[in-house]
Design an enzyme around this catalytic site. Structure first.
Site, PDB file in Angstrom:
ATOM      1  N   CYS A  23       0.047   2.501   8.516  1.00  0.00           N
ATOM      2  CA  CYS A  23       0.652   1.578   7.574  1.00  0.00           C
ATOM      3  C   CYS A  23       0.184   0.137   7.770  1.00  0.00           C
ATOM      4  O   CYS A  23       0.006  -0.335   8.877  1.00  0.00           O
ATOM      5  CB  CYS A  23       2.171   1.679   7.638  1.00  0.00           C
ATOM      6  SG  CYS A  23       2.866   1.176   9.199  1.00  0.00           S
ATOM      7  N   CYS A  44       6.269  -6.911   7.484  1.00  0.00           N
ATOM      8  CA  CYS A  44       7.423  -6.407   8.232  1.00  0.00           C
ATOM      9  C   CYS A  44       7.818  -7.436   9.278  1.00  0.00           C
ATOM     10  O   CYS A  44       6.959  -8.072   9.898  1.00  0.00           O
ATOM     11  CB  CYS A  44       7.074  -5.085   8.916  1.00  0.00           C
ATOM     12  SG  CYS A  44       8.500  -4.372   9.785  1.00  0.00           S
ATOM     13  N   GLU A  95       0.808  -1.205   0.000  1.00  0.00           N
ATOM     14  CA  GLU A  95       0.000   0.000   0.000  1.00  0.00           C
ATOM     15  C   GLU A  95       0.843   1.257   0.000  1.00  0.00           C
ATOM     16  O   GLU A  95       1.987   1.280   0.476  1.00  0.00           O
ATOM     17  CB  GLU A  95      -0.977  -0.006   1.160  1.00  0.00           C
ATOM     18  CG  GLU A  95      -0.443  -0.615   2.425  1.00  0.00           C
ATOM     19  CD  GLU A  95      -1.506  -0.710   3.490  1.00  0.00           C
ATOM     20  OE1 GLU A  95      -2.102  -1.787   3.605  1.00  0.00           O
ATOM     21  OE2 GLU A  95      -1.724   0.277   4.198  1.00  0.00           O
ATOM     22  N   CYS A 148       1.383  -2.052  15.473  1.00  0.00           N
ATOM     23  CA  CYS A 148       1.418  -1.771  14.032  1.00  0.00           C
ATOM     24  C   CYS A 148       0.765  -2.888  13.214  1.00  0.00           C
ATOM     25  O   CYS A 148       1.022  -4.075  13.453  1.00  0.00           O
ATOM     26  CB  CYS A 148       2.870  -1.589  13.606  1.00  0.00           C
ATOM     27  SG  CYS A 148       3.064  -1.369  11.838  1.00  0.00           S
ATOM     28  N   CYS A 176       6.326  -4.572  15.732  1.00  0.00           N
ATOM     29  CA  CYS A 176       5.956  -3.615  16.780  1.00  0.00           C
ATOM     30  C   CYS A 176       4.510  -3.913  17.178  1.00  0.00           C
ATOM     31  O   CYS A 176       3.671  -4.192  16.323  1.00  0.00           O
ATOM     32  CB  CYS A 176       6.102  -2.178  16.281  1.00  0.00           C
ATOM     33  SG  CYS A 176       7.785  -1.822  15.771  1.00  0.00           S
ATOM     34  N   CYS A 201       3.586   8.382   0.804  1.00  0.00           N
ATOM     35  CA  CYS A 201       4.137   7.524   1.848  1.00  0.00           C
ATOM     36  C   CYS A 201       4.285   6.140   1.224  1.00  0.00           C
ATOM     37  O   CYS A 201       3.288   5.520   0.842  1.00  0.00           O
ATOM     38  CB  CYS A 201       3.147   7.539   3.001  1.00  0.00           C
ATOM     39  SG  CYS A 201       3.551   6.400   4.298  1.00  0.00           S
TER      40      CYS A 201
HETATM   41  N1  SAH Z   1       9.309   0.650   9.777  1.00  0.00           N
HETATM   42  C1  SAH Z   1       9.543   2.036   9.760  1.00  0.00           C
HETATM   43  C2  SAH Z   1       8.730   2.773   8.720  1.00  0.00           C
HETATM   44  C3  SAH Z   1       7.325   2.334   8.525  1.00  0.00           C
HETATM   45  S1  SAH Z   1       6.242   2.637   9.882  1.00  0.00           S
HETATM   46  C4  SAH Z   1       9.322   2.628  11.135  1.00  0.00           C
HETATM   47  O1  SAH Z   1       8.835   1.927  12.003  1.00  0.00           O
HETATM   48  O2  SAH Z   1       9.701   3.774  11.316  1.00  0.00           O
HETATM   49  C5  SAH Z   1       5.972   4.377   9.697  1.00  0.00           C
HETATM   50  C6  SAH Z   1       5.468   5.045  10.949  1.00  0.00           C
HETATM   51  O3  SAH Z   1       4.104   4.687  11.192  1.00  0.00           O
HETATM   52  C7  SAH Z   1       6.243   4.655  12.186  1.00  0.00           C
HETATM   53  O4  SAH Z   1       6.589   5.786  12.946  1.00  0.00           O
HETATM   54  C8  SAH Z   1       5.261   3.768  12.878  1.00  0.00           C
HETATM   55  O5  SAH Z   1       5.560   3.657  14.212  1.00  0.00           O
HETATM   56  C9  SAH Z   1       3.956   4.461  12.563  1.00  0.00           C
HETATM   57  N2  SAH Z   1       2.762   3.655  12.844  1.00  0.00           N
HETATM   58  C10 SAH Z   1       2.622   2.330  12.765  1.00  0.00           C
HETATM   59  N3  SAH Z   1       1.379   1.958  13.150  1.00  0.00           N
HETATM   60  C11 SAH Z   1       0.730   3.107  13.489  1.00  0.00           C
HETATM   61  C12 SAH Z   1      -0.565   3.381  13.986  1.00  0.00           C
HETATM   62  N4  SAH Z   1      -1.445   2.412  14.180  1.00  0.00           N
HETATM   63  N5  SAH Z   1      -0.887   4.680  14.232  1.00  0.00           N
HETATM   64  C13 SAH Z   1      -0.002   5.676  14.017  1.00  0.00           C
HETATM   65  N6  SAH Z   1       1.242   5.464  13.549  1.00  0.00           N
HETATM   66  C14 SAH Z   1       1.615   4.189  13.286  1.00  0.00           C
HETATM   67 FE1  SF4 Z   2       7.608  -2.662  11.052  1.00  0.00          FE
HETATM   68 FE2  SF4 Z   2       5.415  -1.336  11.757  1.00  0.00          FE
HETATM   69 FE3  SF4 Z   2       7.433  -1.596  13.477  1.00  0.00          FE
HETATM   70 FE4  SF4 Z   2       7.719   0.009  11.340  1.00  0.00          FE
HETATM   71  S1  SF4 Z   2       6.286   0.288  13.039  1.00  0.00           S
HETATM   72  S2  SF4 Z   2       9.201  -1.514  12.117  1.00  0.00           S
HETATM   73  S3  SF4 Z   2       6.516  -1.133   9.831  1.00  0.00           S
HETATM   74  S4  SF4 Z   2       6.194  -3.282  12.637  1.00  0.00           S
END
Ligand code: SAH
Ligand code: SF4
Length: 396
Positions: free
Chosen positions: A376, A155, A127, A162, A159, A148
């Site tokens: 994301c 991934c 996406e 996420c 986290c 974006c």
């Molecule tokens: N993996 C990288 C880039 C992709 S995630 C990273 O973690 O930085 C991009 C951003 O979206 C990150 O700051 C992540 O923590 C945030 N993100 C992920 N899930 C989210 C959510 N449910 N609400 C708001 N931000 C979120």
């Molecule tokens: Fe992966 Fe989501 Fe963590 Fe970024 S925030 S490293 S996309 S699991």
């Protein structure tokens, strides 16, 4: 003939090493024949296009012609490259591929955040989000259309908050699949993109080689032509790769997904912190800052009762001062099926004021895409869950 007989017997005994080897080779040849032996043309750097033209005995100026067709005229096949000799076009078509990026769904309206779901050559779904002009995202001026983009399918970093990590990791995106997200979104939306953030699905620094290749094409005047200062890479904290990125001669921006000011909080929500703890991450950031002109940004999702205390805000201020970093606060975007939520409006404002009172350049970004699951990984997750069990998915 005994030799033939014993060979036949060997073939019948399928555990024979000779049989296994022959079978493997045959399968490998069959596999290779079923694949077009080609490279994606939009993964190549200008010098590689030049080398390729030279190998085909073509003059040097063909290099610019091809780059022009790919990135200015946005050709989708070699047939369109009408000022190249037809024999050369055929040779190119035999050797190279355009890859596939097919739009499956789009959510959102013209003047709001739009989210695109794409299908790639191997049916993987990724996406991409298009964010309309917004004030001062990642240090760039307002009135910029930001895209974006994703760097991986899924991934591996898991986290806890996420959506991208929920289905695990499938594969790295190839350079052309990263670049093509910009080309496809510009084509679908009719908009010119002038700001790129690597904040879609995946961990960009875990796909380092392909990421750098793609960034060079995105940044190059012969490629997409977006200035390095308008390209931001976000990482959850891969300390060694942050140092590696610092040594690259690119003046791109770096955002760190901090989401916790102590090891205790980061350990709870970001498994990467067990490998590279906060001090290891911050000292990699020290190194980055010492090598680059750009200021670093801390991304900080505010999650209710997890990382939104006054104490965390105070410590974030300390880390930010150490690195002269800006702070981007983002109220958590709810992910269907996960237990986390965003703090109250008052709590968000209080957190912001603690940072500002300590002289930190901080913004509170109220996600434009909250209503369309723009965090994301969510759209892909929805699509795949729907395919498996339509009753599992939140109604749109
Ligand atoms: N993996 C990288 C880039 C992709 S995630 C990273 O973690 O930085 C991009 C951003 O979206 C990150 O700051 C992540 O923590 C945030 N993100 C992920 N899930 C989210 C959510 N449910 N609400 C708001 N931000 C979120
Ligand atoms: Fe992966 Fe989501 Fe963590 Fe970024 S925030 S490293 S996309 S699991």
């Amino acid at each position: 003939m005994p030799a033939k007989l014993s060979l036949g017997r060997a073939f019948l005994q399928k555990n024979c090493p000779l049989f296994t080897r022959l079978l493997r080779t045959r399968n490998a040849v069959k596999f290779l024949m079923s694949q077009k032996l080609s490279t994606e043309i939009k993964s190549l750097q200008l010098e590689e296009l030049g080398e390729m033209a030279r190998r085909f005995g073509e003059p040097v100026y063909r290099t610019r012609q091809i780059a022009d067709w790919l990135y200015r005229k946005r050709a989708q096949s070699f047939d369109e490259m009408t000022d190249l000799p037809s024999e050369f076009r055929n040779q190119l078509a035999e050797q190279f591929d355009f890859g596939k990026i097919e739009m499956v769904r789009v959510l959102g309206s013209r003047d709001a955040t739009r989210k695109f779901l794409f299908r790639l050559s191997d049916e993987s779904l990724i996406e991409t989000v298009l964010i309309p002009a917004s004030p001062a995202l990642y240090g760039s001026r307002s009135d910029r259309r930001t895209i974006c983009i994703s760097t991986q399918v899924g991934c591996a970093y898991g986290c806890k908050f996420c959506a991208s990590g929920l289905e695990g990791f499938s594969r790295n995106l190839k350079p052309n699949e990263i670049v093509d997200q910009i080309i496809a979104v510009e084509r679908e939306s009719g908009e010119k993109i002038d700001n790129v953030v690597f904040m879609g699905m995946g961990e960009p620094l875990a796909n380092f080689k392909n990421l750098i290749r793609a960034i060079r094409i995105i940044n190059a005047p012969w490629g997409i032509g977006i200035g390095a200062r308008h390209i931001t890479v976000s990482t959850s904290g891969l300390a060694p790769q942050i140092r590696k990125l610092a040594d690259e001669p690119l003046q791109i921006r770096l955002a760190i997904s901090l989401h916790g000011a102590t090891d205790e909080v980061r350990d709870r929500i970001m498994p990467i912190n067990h490998r590279y703890n906060l001090e290891t991450l911050l000292s990699a950031c020290d190194y980055y800052v010492s090598r680059k002109k750009q200021r670093l940004t801390f991304e900080y999702i505010l999650i209710d009762s997890v990382n939104d205390s006054d104490e965390q805000a105070g410590l974030i201020a300390r880390h930010s001062k150490r690195l002269s970093a800006k702070v981007n606060l983002i109220p958590y975007n709810t992910v269907y099926g996960l237990p986390w939520s965003r703090p109250s409006w008052n709590r968000q404002e209080k957190f912001l004021s603690i940072l500002r009172d300590r002289g930190i350049a901080a913004t509170l970004r109220r996600e434009k895409g909250h209503d369309i699951d723009a965090a994301c990984g969510q759209l892909r997750l929805q699509n795949e869950a729907r395919a498996r069990n339509p009753n599992l998915v939140k109604p749109e």
